[in-house]
Structure formats: C-alpha cells, structure tokens
Design an enzyme around this catalytic site. Sequence first.
Site, short mmCIF file in Angstrom:
data_model
loop_
_atom_site.label_atom_id
_atom_site.label_comp_id
_atom_site.label_asym_id
_atom_site.label_seq_id
_atom_site.Cartn_x
_atom_site.Cartn_y
_atom_site.Cartn_z
N ASP A 144 -8.57 3.64 1.21
CA ASP A 144 -7.57 3.90 2.24
C ASP A 144 -8.27 4.47 3.48
O ASP A 144 -8.84 5.55 3.42
CB ASP A 144 -6.55 4.91 1.72
N CYS A 169 0.86 -1.18 0.00
CA CYS A 169 0.00 0.00 0.00
C CYS A 169 0.89 1.23 0.00
O CYS A 169 2.05 1.16 -0.42
CB CYS A 169 -1.00 -0.02 1.16
N ARG A 187 -3.63 -0.61 5.36
CA ARG A 187 -4.18 -1.70 4.54
C ARG A 187 -3.25 -2.88 4.41
O ARG A 187 -3.64 -4.03 4.67
CB ARG A 187 -4.56 -1.19 3.15
#
Length: 157
Positions: A128, A19, A25
């Site tokens: 996100d 990420c 994440r």
Amino acid sequence: MFYNRGKGEDTLQRILFVCTGNTCRSPMAEAILKSKSLPGMEVKSAGIYAATGSEASSHAKTVLGNNAIPHNHRSSLLTTAEVEWADLILTMTSSHKYAIQQQYPNAIMKVFTLKEFTGEKFNHDVVDPYGGNLPIYEETFRELDQLIDKAIEKLKP
C-alpha cells in the site's frame, strides 16, 4: 473460461479491483486495465473501507498522468451490487480477499488476490503506497502494470 458470463452480448468479463480506501491501488489497477482497451471487458474498483466520492490520491493521479493513462475516479465502498456484478474480484491483499469471502460467502470462488491470480507463490499482497512519496507510488504502479499484463494472459480464451 469460467470468468465469462456466457453467449451473446453478455459475454463481457467484469473485473472488480478491491483495496482498502479505493484511492490508491485499486483505482490505479482499474485505470491501467481500462487503458489497455480490451474488447469485451468492463472494469471497476471499490474499497473495503472507502469513503464514497473521494478522488484518487494526488500521487496516484500524478503517476497515471505521467504514464499517459486517462483516469476520472471517485472512490466507492464495496457493496453487494459490485460483488454480484463482478465475474472476477481481484484484491490487493490477502486480508481484503478474506474480508470479502467472509462478508459475501457466495463470492468465494471468484475472489483472488491479484498476485495469487497471476501465479505468485508467496506474498500475495501489493504494498500500500498510501501516505508514501511519489517513488513509492511509481513502484506500485509498475508492479500493478506487470501483474495486470499477467492477468490478461490468464483471462484470454
């Protein structure tokens, strides 16, 4: 399957989640997949723009803890070593995928967004949660958990 290295003890599948900052994440995805205790699988995570050594975000740690998933995370910047280590690189967004493919052209064939890899036809980005509240992190966790279950099915020989 082409994600496996070959015969013998080196038949591990090496999965790398990527990420942006490696605090939300990708560490959650890494922890989720590790918690499934699949034999013959190694899992790591990294970030395109990560500051090395940061803990996972507090909400990410809370969500993992609330789901009884062990985690001990320190962020790491994506490097050539991780890219070469991985058999499969699963990114959280299309922009992560393209950035990796531009910087590491030899890895083009092993880089997918997680959603693309699991067969999603549209919107290949996992939202996100960075800076969001706990319910946003919980939603991201649920999405990642479902996507990882789909990925596991695809990875089975």
